[in-house]
Design a protein around this motif. Structure first.
Motif, PDB file in Angstrom:
ATOM      1  N   GLU A  40       0.841  -1.198   0.000  1.00 40.87           N
ATOM      2  CA  GLU A  40       0.000   0.000   0.000  1.00 40.87           C
ATOM      3  C   GLU A  40       0.879   1.252   0.000  1.00 40.87           C
ATOM      4  OE1 GLU A  40      -3.562  -1.702   2.844  1.00 40.87           O
ATOM      5  OE2 GLU A  40      -1.882  -0.645   3.742  1.00 40.87           O
ATOM      6  N   TRP A  49      -3.173   4.382   1.690  1.00 37.92           N
ATOM      7  CA  TRP A  49      -4.007   4.515   0.497  1.00 37.92           C
ATOM      8  C   TRP A  49      -4.599   3.137   0.218  1.00 37.92           C
ATOM      9  CZ3 TRP A  49      -6.313   8.066  -2.117  1.00 37.92           C
ATOM     10  CH2 TRP A  49      -6.612   7.927  -3.464  1.00 37.92           C
ATOM     11  N   VAL A  50      -5.871   2.939   0.600  1.00 37.72           N
ATOM     12  CA  VAL A  50      -6.475   1.605   0.557  1.00 37.72           C
ATOM     13  C   VAL A  50      -7.876   1.638  -0.057  1.00 37.72           C
ATOM     14  CG1 VAL A  50      -5.210   0.774   2.581  1.00 37.72           C
ATOM     15  CG2 VAL A  50      -7.437   1.803   2.897  1.00 37.72           C
ATOM     16  N   ARG A  51      -8.274   0.479  -0.551  1.00 38.94           N
ATOM     17  CA  ARG A  51      -9.649   0.273  -0.994  1.00 38.94           C
ATOM     18  C   ARG A  51     -10.401  -0.270   0.219  1.00 38.94           C
ATOM     19  NH1 ARG A  51     -10.608   0.483  -6.006  1.00 38.94           N
ATOM     20  NH2 ARG A  51      -8.582  -0.304  -6.640  1.00 38.94           N
ATOM     21  N   LEU A  52     -11.474   0.395   0.597  1.00 43.80           N
ATOM     22  CA  LEU A  52     -12.185   0.007   1.816  1.00 43.80           C
ATOM     23  C   LEU A  52     -12.785  -1.393   1.714  1.00 43.80           C
ATOM     24  CD1 LEU A  52     -13.934   3.369   2.757  1.00 43.80           C
ATOM     25  CD2 LEU A  52     -11.825   2.398   3.653  1.00 43.80           C
ATOM     26  N   PRO A  96     -12.541  -4.775  -0.718  1.00 45.87           N
ATOM     27  CA  PRO A  96     -11.798  -5.381  -1.842  1.00 45.87           C
ATOM     28  C   PRO A  96     -12.667  -5.510  -3.093  1.00 45.87           C
ATOM     29  CG  PRO A  96     -11.422  -6.606   0.189  1.00 45.87           C
ATOM     30  CD  PRO A  96     -12.504  -5.610   0.483  1.00 45.87           C
ATOM     31  N   PHE A 129     -14.146  -3.219  -4.743  1.00 46.61           N
ATOM     32  CA  PHE A 129     -15.286  -2.309  -4.818  1.00 46.61           C
ATOM     33  C   PHE A 129     -14.858  -0.878  -4.527  1.00 46.61           C
ATOM     34  CE2 PHE A 129     -18.800  -0.026  -2.774  1.00 46.61           C
ATOM     35  CZ  PHE A 129     -19.742  -0.105  -3.783  1.00 46.61           C
ATOM     36  N   GLY A 130     -15.324   0.022  -5.335  1.00 47.76           N
ATOM     37  CA  GLY A 130     -15.142   1.444  -5.060  1.00 47.76           C
ATOM     38  C   GLY A 130     -13.723   1.939  -5.237  1.00 47.76           C
ATOM     39  N   ARG A 131     -13.600   3.231  -5.047  1.00 45.61           N
ATOM     40  CA  ARG A 131     -12.293   3.851  -5.201  1.00 45.61           C
ATOM     41  C   ARG A 131     -11.516   3.787  -3.896  1.00 45.61           C
ATOM     42  NH1 ARG A 131     -14.122  10.147  -5.068  1.00 45.61           N
ATOM     43  NH2 ARG A 131     -12.733  10.263  -3.334  1.00 45.61           N
ATOM     44  N   LYS A 132     -10.241   4.079  -4.018  1.00 48.82           N
ATOM     45  CA  LYS A 132      -9.382   4.043  -2.835  1.00 48.82           C
ATOM     46  C   LYS A 132      -9.549   5.314  -2.014  1.00 48.82           C
ATOM     47  CE  LYS A 132      -5.817   0.923  -4.390  1.00 48.82           C
ATOM     48  NZ  LYS A 132      -4.372   0.721  -4.510  1.00 48.82           N
ATOM     49  N   ARG A 133      -9.194   5.202  -0.746  1.00 41.57           N
ATOM     50  CA  ARG A 133      -9.276   6.329   0.183  1.00 41.57           C
ATOM     51  C   ARG A 133      -8.011   6.368   1.036  1.00 41.57           C
ATOM     52  NH1 ARG A 133     -13.914   8.425  -1.137  1.00 41.57           N
ATOM     53  NH2 ARG A 133     -15.802   7.236  -0.984  1.00 41.57           N
TER      54      ARG A 133
END
Length: 188
Positions: A19, A37-40, A42, A44-48
């Motif tokens: 990461e 910097w992770v995808r909440l 797995p 699905f969705g954008r990283k945060r």
């Protein structure tokens, strides 16, 4: 983005997880936060960016601030700020109202402009204000499309810029905003 830019801002990849890790600094340049910097979820969705030590949010890039520079651009998110800084390093005023490539960093747009970033358009802390006293500040937040929830309209980027503008007014010499259309976003 160049690897050297990420390194200058302190971004590194974790040897354990792969990461991206980004440091967060206090107003006086002390390390007080580390973001992942992770995808909440797995797949699905954008990283945060997630804070790893408590909940204190930091401006990115404060360790690079040069108090002698008269301008500060504030981006929404560190990746935009790093990319903007790269562009400013490579550009100069061509004297005819446009820009041209700049071979000399001392003459580039970055020679007079600092770049920092908020962790989110929804975060602008009053204790950051002293960094912008007497500076020309440009707020360059994202073009977020409005969300409608139970009849209410939320324009996160635009609303965040308005909040930051209100806090900066009277402290900064001038406050400018990057305006993405009349409603604060570009529908295209």
């Amino acid at each position: 983005m160049y690897k050297e830019t990420a390194e200058k801002w302190g971004a590194v990849r974790s040897v354990l997880t792969g990461e991206w890790l980004l440091p967060g600094f206090s107003r006086d340049g002390k390390l007080i936060q580390l973001y992942r910097w992770v995808r909440l979820l797995p797949g699905f969705g954008r990283k945060r960016l997630l804070a790893t030590t408590g909940f204190e949010h930091c401006l990115y890039g404060t360790q690079l601030l040069d108090p002698a520079k008269s301008e500060v651009w504030i981006c929404e998110g560190p990746w935009d700020a790093m990319t903007l800084r790269e562009v400013l390093d490579l550009a100069q005023d061509d004297g005819a109202g446009g820009l041209s490539l700049c071979p000399d960093p001392a003459r580039s747009l970055a020679a007079s402009i600092n770049v920092v970033a908020t962790p989110s358009c929804k975060v602008f802390r009053e204790d950051w204000l002293s960094l912008f006293d007497g500076k020309v500040v440009t707020l360059a937040y994202d073009s977020d499309h409005p969300r409608r929830v139970n009849g209410a309209v939320f324009r996160d980027g635009w609303d965040g810029m308005r909040q930051a503008f209100g806090l900066l007014a009277g402290r900064a010499a001038e406050v400018r905003v990057l305006r993405w259309g009349s409603e604060g976003y570009d529908p295209a």
